[in-house]
Design a protein around this motif. Sequence first.
Motif: not given
Length: 131
Positions: A107-131
């Motif tokens: 969510s926007a609140g969690d993303a702003t807290t974790r990544f900064g103010l430029d994340h006012s619309a949230g973040a999509i975190l993708i985890t790939t199968r092959i790292r």
Amino acid sequence: MNRLFGVVSVLLMFGCGSAPMPVVVAAPGHRDTLFEAEIISSSAPGMTAYDLVAHLRPEYLRSRGVNSLHDLTPPTAIVYVDNVKFGSLETMRSMSAESIAQIHYMSAGDATTRFGLDHSAGAILITTRIR
């Protein structure tokens, strides 16, 4: 009478004891996360990450409205792949859905807290199968 009192006491002790708490694991269908089982069952050959999200959780892609009177461009979520900033939503069109293990919407609140103010619309975190 003493015997009855003893039996009732023992039953109360067993009846009032706490049972072990089951381990709760989020199941597919959770609104904030797409798990691997749901991704595999819903993806088609040639499908991109963007197509997958648009099909299963289109609310991740929606703008949350204009944030500023100076910039009238509505913000959108920022994409991270394996905890590295990947870019805008359009960058998900270059990722194959077959390579994805999990997609989590922050969510926007969690993303702003974790990544900064430029994340006012949230973040999509993708985890790939092959790292």
